[in-house]
Motif scaffolding. Structure first.
Motif, short mmCIF file in Angstrom:
data_model
loop_
_atom_site.label_atom_id
_atom_site.label_comp_id
_atom_site.label_asym_id
_atom_site.label_seq_id
_atom_site.Cartn_x
_atom_site.Cartn_y
_atom_site.Cartn_z
N SER A 81 0.84 -1.19 0.00
CA SER A 81 0.00 0.00 0.00
C SER A 81 0.88 1.24 0.00
O SER A 81 1.79 1.37 0.81
N LEU A 82 0.60 2.16 -0.93
CA LEU A 82 1.39 3.37 -1.06
C LEU A 82 0.57 4.59 -0.64
O LEU A 82 -0.65 4.58 -0.73
N CYS A 114 2.98 9.31 -2.78
CA CYS A 114 3.90 8.36 -3.41
C CYS A 114 3.35 7.88 -4.75
O CYS A 114 4.06 7.84 -5.75
N ARG A 115 2.07 7.53 -4.76
CA ARG A 115 1.44 7.09 -6.02
C ARG A 115 1.50 8.20 -7.08
O ARG A 115 1.83 7.95 -8.23
N LYS A 116 1.18 9.40 -6.66
CA LYS A 116 1.19 10.54 -7.58
C LYS A 116 2.60 10.79 -8.11
O LYS A 116 2.79 11.07 -9.30
N ASN A 147 -1.98 -0.67 -8.24
CA ASN A 147 -1.78 0.08 -7.00
C ASN A 147 -1.81 1.58 -7.25
O ASN A 147 -2.44 2.34 -6.53
N LEU A 148 -1.17 2.01 -8.35
CA LEU A 148 -1.17 3.43 -8.69
C LEU A 148 -2.58 3.91 -9.03
O LEU A 148 -2.97 5.02 -8.69
N GLU A 186 -5.56 5.41 -6.57
CA GLU A 186 -5.77 6.83 -6.32
C GLU A 186 -6.57 7.40 -7.50
O GLU A 186 -6.08 7.40 -8.64
N ASN A 221 -4.96 9.61 -10.13
CA ASN A 221 -4.03 8.88 -10.98
C ASN A 221 -4.78 8.14 -12.09
O ASN A 221 -4.28 8.02 -13.21
#
Length: 210
Positions: A1-2, A6-8, A48-49, A52, A55
């Motif tokens: 899990s990010l 971090c994902r952005k 995972n990205l 969000e 994203n």
């Protein structure tokens, strides 16, 4: 899990484009060069990205929907298919209130439509045929159905696409349902949700009754 930041950051750094390029590398015979485990891991990162929502919108602009559908045609590995379904679901799933009585945004509807236009519904239904009994893989089927539910849920255009017999063989879904005892509880639940939503279309109710 990010984290959201971090994902952005990964998306802004160009990770999405690089992962898509890596997955589609081919050998001299035109076959995918990367091992299925590597491709599945790359798609897991994309999924995972995509968790969000902001994203997800950027990933759509980068051409991720067409890439995912193309990859489903090129690679039928159960691990790859499962992770692609998770990624599509994360990009398309509509945000609702906790009681599921209303939708929080109409932007999700556009996300569902992008995958419908990319022919994802047909490819996913065809994959149901591949993984249903007697060759059943409950884990893969569950993810395929999760994906179909996310794409069809309360989306009239995608319901209509599912009812087009010249493109999609809806009997695959009803045949899958007929294997009830051989399917786990999660799959039976997803089937019930999918069929209930499709049945809101009058023409689909007739087909399901047949």
């Amino acid at each position: 899990s990010l984290s959201v930041a971090c994902r952005k950051g990964f998306v802004k750094a160009g990770l999405v484009e690089r992962l898509m390029t890596l997955c589609l590398i081919t050998d001299t015979e035109g076959k995918l060069a990367m091992p299925h485990q590597v491709i599945a891991s790359c798609i897991a990162v994309l999924a995972n990205l995509a968790y969000e929502p902001r994203n997800g919108r950027e990933m759509i602009e980068l051409g991720v929907p067409k890439f995912l559908v193309k990859l489903l045609d090129l690679c039928r590995s159960g691990a790859v298919v499962s992770h692609i379904c998770m990624c599509i679901r994360n990009m398309a799933m509509r945000k609702s209130t906790p009681d599921w009585q209303s939708w929080l945004t109409e932007k999700d509807e556009k996300h569902q439509n992008v995958f419908g236009e990319a022919n994802a519904l047909k490819v996913l239904v065809d994959l149901c045929r591949r993984y249903m009994p007697p060759n059943n893989d409950n884990f893969v089927i569950e993810h395929i159905l999760n994906c179909l539910v996310a794409l069809v849920w309360n989306h009239p255009k995608n319901r209509m696409r599912m009812s087009n017999k010249d493109i999609i063989d809806i009997s695959v879904i009803t045949s899958l349902a007929s294997h009830g005892p051989r399917l786990n509880a999660e799959i039976r639940q997803r089937l019930a949700i999918l069929l209930a939503d499709l049945a809101q279309l009058p023409t689909m109710r007739l087909k399901l009754a047949e």
